[in-house]
Enzyme design. Structure first.
Site, PDB file in Angstrom:
ATOM      1  N   SER A   1       0.794  -1.226   0.000  1.00 54.76           N
ATOM      2  CA  SER A   1       0.000   0.000   0.000  1.00 54.76           C
ATOM      3  C   SER A   1       0.829   1.280   0.000  1.00 54.76           C
ATOM      4  O   SER A   1       0.344   2.339  -0.396  1.00 54.76           O
ATOM      5  CB  SER A   1      -0.935   0.002   1.223  1.00 54.76           C
TER       6      SER A   1
ATOM      7  N   SER B   1      17.611  -5.756   5.068  1.00 57.26           N
ATOM      8  CA  SER B   1      18.023  -4.374   5.324  1.00 57.26           C
ATOM      9  C   SER B   1      19.538  -4.300   5.472  1.00 57.26           C
ATOM     10  O   SER B   1      20.170  -5.243   5.960  1.00 57.26           O
ATOM     11  CB  SER B   1      17.382  -3.862   6.612  1.00 57.26           C
TER      12      SER B   1
ATOM     13  N   TYR C   1      14.906  -4.958  15.479  1.00 55.00           N
ATOM     14  CA  TYR C   1      14.693  -4.811  14.030  1.00 55.00           C
ATOM     15  C   TYR C   1      15.826  -5.494  13.255  1.00 55.00           C
ATOM     16  O   TYR C   1      15.585  -6.254  12.310  1.00 55.00           O
ATOM     17  CB  TYR C   1      14.618  -3.324  13.677  1.00 55.00           C
TER      18      TYR C   1
ATOM     19  N   LYS D   1      15.671  -8.730  10.583  1.00 56.17           N
ATOM     20  CA  LYS D   1      16.116  -8.676   9.184  1.00 56.17           C
ATOM     21  C   LYS D   1      17.261  -9.651   8.913  1.00 56.17           C
ATOM     22  O   LYS D   1      17.446 -10.109   7.782  1.00 56.17           O
ATOM     23  CB  LYS D   1      16.519  -7.239   8.826  1.00 56.17           C
TER      24      LYS D   1
ATOM     25  N   ILE E   1      15.951   4.462   2.481  1.00 55.11           N
ATOM     26  CA  ILE E   1      15.065   4.733   1.348  1.00 55.11           C
ATOM     27  C   ILE E   1      13.990   5.716   1.816  1.00 55.11           C
ATOM     28  O   ILE E   1      13.417   5.549   2.906  1.00 55.11           O
ATOM     29  CB  ILE E   1      14.404   3.420   0.849  1.00 55.11           C
TER      30      ILE E   1
HETATM   31  P1  NAP Z   1       6.521   1.794   5.121  1.00 57.28           P
HETATM   32  O1  NAP Z   1       6.498   2.942   4.179  1.00 57.28           O
HETATM   33  O2  NAP Z   1       6.427   2.036   6.580  1.00 57.28           O
HETATM   34  O3  NAP Z   1       5.359   0.773   4.668  1.00 57.28           O
HETATM   35  C1  NAP Z   1       5.156  -0.406   5.413  1.00 57.28           C
HETATM   36  C2  NAP Z   1       4.182  -1.287   4.677  1.00 57.28           C
HETATM   37  O4  NAP Z   1       4.042  -2.524   5.428  1.00 57.28           O
HETATM   38  C3  NAP Z   1       2.786  -0.694   4.556  1.00 57.28           C
HETATM   39  O5  NAP Z   1       2.255  -1.084   3.307  1.00 57.28           O
HETATM   40  C4  NAP Z   1       2.018  -1.369   5.698  1.00 57.28           C
HETATM   41  O6  NAP Z   1       0.626  -1.486   5.462  1.00 57.28           O
HETATM   42  C5  NAP Z   1       2.658  -2.740   5.676  1.00 57.28           C
HETATM   43  N1  NAP Z   1       2.512  -3.465   6.942  1.00 57.28           N
HETATM   44  C6  NAP Z   1       3.001  -3.140   8.158  1.00 57.28           C
HETATM   45  N2  NAP Z   1       2.637  -4.050   9.073  1.00 57.28           N
HETATM   46  C7  NAP Z   1       1.905  -4.980   8.417  1.00 57.28           C
HETATM   47  C8  NAP Z   1       1.227  -6.165   8.815  1.00 57.28           C
HETATM   48  N3  NAP Z   1       1.243  -6.594  10.078  1.00 57.28           N
HETATM   49  N4  NAP Z   1       0.569  -6.879   7.856  1.00 57.28           N
HETATM   50  C9  NAP Z   1       0.546  -6.449   6.572  1.00 57.28           C
HETATM   51  N5  NAP Z   1       1.161  -5.336   6.144  1.00 57.28           N
HETATM   52  C10 NAP Z   1       1.830  -4.610   7.062  1.00 57.28           C
HETATM   53  O7  NAP Z   1       7.849   0.921   4.924  1.00 57.28           O
HETATM   54  P2  NAP Z   1       8.927   0.877   3.737  1.00 57.28           P
HETATM   55  O8  NAP Z   1       9.989   1.851   4.036  1.00 57.28           O
HETATM   56  O9  NAP Z   1       8.267   0.898   2.420  1.00 57.28           O
HETATM   57  O10 NAP Z   1       9.568  -0.562   4.019  1.00 57.28           O
HETATM   58  C11 NAP Z   1       9.236  -1.719   3.260  1.00 57.28           C
HETATM   59  C12 NAP Z   1      10.184  -2.837   3.683  1.00 57.28           C
HETATM   60  O11 NAP Z   1      11.525  -2.453   3.426  1.00 57.28           O
HETATM   61  C13 NAP Z   1      10.112  -3.175   5.175  1.00 57.28           C
HETATM   62  O12 NAP Z   1      10.249  -4.570   5.354  1.00 57.28           O
HETATM   63  C14 NAP Z   1      11.317  -2.452   5.750  1.00 57.28           C
HETATM   64  O13 NAP Z   1      11.769  -3.041   6.947  1.00 57.28           O
HETATM   65  C15 NAP Z   1      12.297  -2.581   4.605  1.00 57.28           C
HETATM   66  N6  NAP Z   1      13.359  -1.578   4.617  1.00 57.28           N
HETATM   67  C16 NAP Z   1      13.077  -0.242   4.534  1.00 57.28           C
HETATM   68  C17 NAP Z   1      14.105   0.683   4.522  1.00 57.28           C
HETATM   69  C18 NAP Z   1      13.865   2.176   4.419  1.00 57.28           C
HETATM   70  O14 NAP Z   1      14.843   2.940   4.572  1.00 57.28           O
HETATM   71  N7  NAP Z   1      12.664   2.633   4.152  1.00 57.28           N
HETATM   72  C19 NAP Z   1      15.434   0.236   4.629  1.00 57.28           C
HETATM   73  C20 NAP Z   1      15.680  -1.118   4.708  1.00 57.28           C
HETATM   74  C21 NAP Z   1      14.639  -2.025   4.699  1.00 57.28           C
HETATM   75  P3  NAP Z   1      -0.409  -0.252   5.831  1.00 57.28           P
HETATM   76  O15 NAP Z   1      -0.168   0.807   4.783  1.00 57.28           O
HETATM   77  O16 NAP Z   1      -1.769  -0.846   5.706  1.00 57.28           O
HETATM   78  O17 NAP Z   1      -0.066   0.215   7.202  1.00 57.28           O
END
Ligand code: NAP
Length: 249
Positions: free
Chosen positions: A21, A149, A162, A166, A195
């Site tokens: 989403s 990550s 966290y 990961k 990101i």
């Molecule tokens: P984000 O913008 O916070 O989005 C999180 C997403 O996960 C949302 O779609 C949320 O749904 C969904 N979600 C959370 N809890 C859930 C659950 N229990 N069941 C189903 N869906 C759930 O995060 P992002 O930055 O895009 O991160 C995506 C992935 O990349 C994650 O695994 C994160 O750990 C990893 N990551 C991110 C970064 C970064 O810098 N952003 C770096 C390394 C790794 P809703 O919209 O409905 O809440």
């Protein structure tokens, strides 16, 4: 198959993207749709955002369904995988992207915090993989991409819980990959650095000057890596770093 991947590469494939989403997951949904796949957008709370992603996928020309499921709950996961099969067909590409990250100092982390992070970030990868495997095995084709990550390599800016979740994702990736390599199923991890999404928006430790490239990554830059792995049948068991040079291997 052409040496240069074209839109037709993922035509007919059904991709389930958890946490589709928002943020990285949203970009993955759109990039896989551009590559020809039909998309199941999983979300937990943000129904409107998920439906907007579906509208974009349909504009691109793909079929799409948005499905609410808490990926930490086994019954939700099996219901979701069955719903995707009924609406679009059997899942052929699984992207385990959903994750939570609340920055916490070590002394603030409770057992409940630990359990939540482990359930959403790690147990979900196990539940989803187990749920799609029988159908991928029957089809003798599957792609599983797990979101890890750079925190695993560097310690990270969220907290030990966290980072451990990961690291577990990499363990699952490396355990499943050799077990499934002979059945047309690849399993890889993507390890993003910082990101620009909601996840790092309020984290004071997330600063672009820490990144050798000099900026946060774009969600679309992570999505490109996922599409490449979805198209490639000879890369398996790997961790693809998308981190602007934060960590090199
Ligand atoms: P984000 O913008 O916070 O989005 C999180 C997403 O996960 C949302 O779609 C949320 O749904 C969904 N979600 C959370 N809890 C859930 C659950 N229990 N069941 C189903 N869906 C759930 O995060 P992002 O930055 O895009 O991160 C995506 C992935 O990349 C994650 O695994 C994160 O750990 C990893 N990551 C991110 C970064 C970064 O810098 N952003 C770096 C390394 C790794 P809703 O919209 O409905 O809440």
């Amino acid at each position: 198959m052409d040496a240069i991947a074209g839109k037709e590469d993922l035509e007919g494939k059904i991709a389930l993207v958890t946490g589709g989403s928002r943020g990285i997951g949203r970009a993955i949904c759109l990039a896989l749709a551009e590559a020809g796949a039909d998309i199941a957008v999983n979300y937990n709370e943000r129904e409107n955002e998920a439906k907007q992603v579906c509208s974009r996928v349909e504009d691109i020309g793909g079929r799409c369904v948005a499905i609410r499921a808490n990926v930490a709950i086994a019954a939700d996961v099996t219901r979701m995988v069955d719903s995707v099969a009924r609406a679009l067909g059997e899942v052929s590409i699984l992207v385990n992207n959903a994750g939570v990250a609340r920055p916490q100092a070590p002394e603030e982390i409770t057992e409940a915090d630990w359990d939540e992070i482990m359930d959403v970030n790690l147990k979900s990868v196990f539940l989803l993989t187990q749920a799609v495997l029988p159908r991928m095995r029957a089809a003798k084709w599957g792609r599983i991409v797990n979101m890890s990550s750079a925190a695993v390599q560097l310690g990270g800016i969220i907290g030990p819980h966290y980072t451990a979740s990961k690291a577990g994702v990499l363990g699952l990736t490396r355990a499943y990959a050799p077990l499934l390599a002979g059945e047309g199923i690849t399993v890889n991890a993507v390890a993003p650095g910082m990101i620009a999404t909601d996840m790092i928006a309020d984290n004071p430790k997330a600063r672009p000057e820490r990144v050798p490239v000099g900026r946060f990554g774009g969600a679309d830059e992570v999505a490109q890596a996922v599409v490449m792995l979805a198209k490639n049948g000879y890369i398996t068991g790997q961790t693809l770093n998308v981190n602007g040079g934060l960590y090199m291997n």
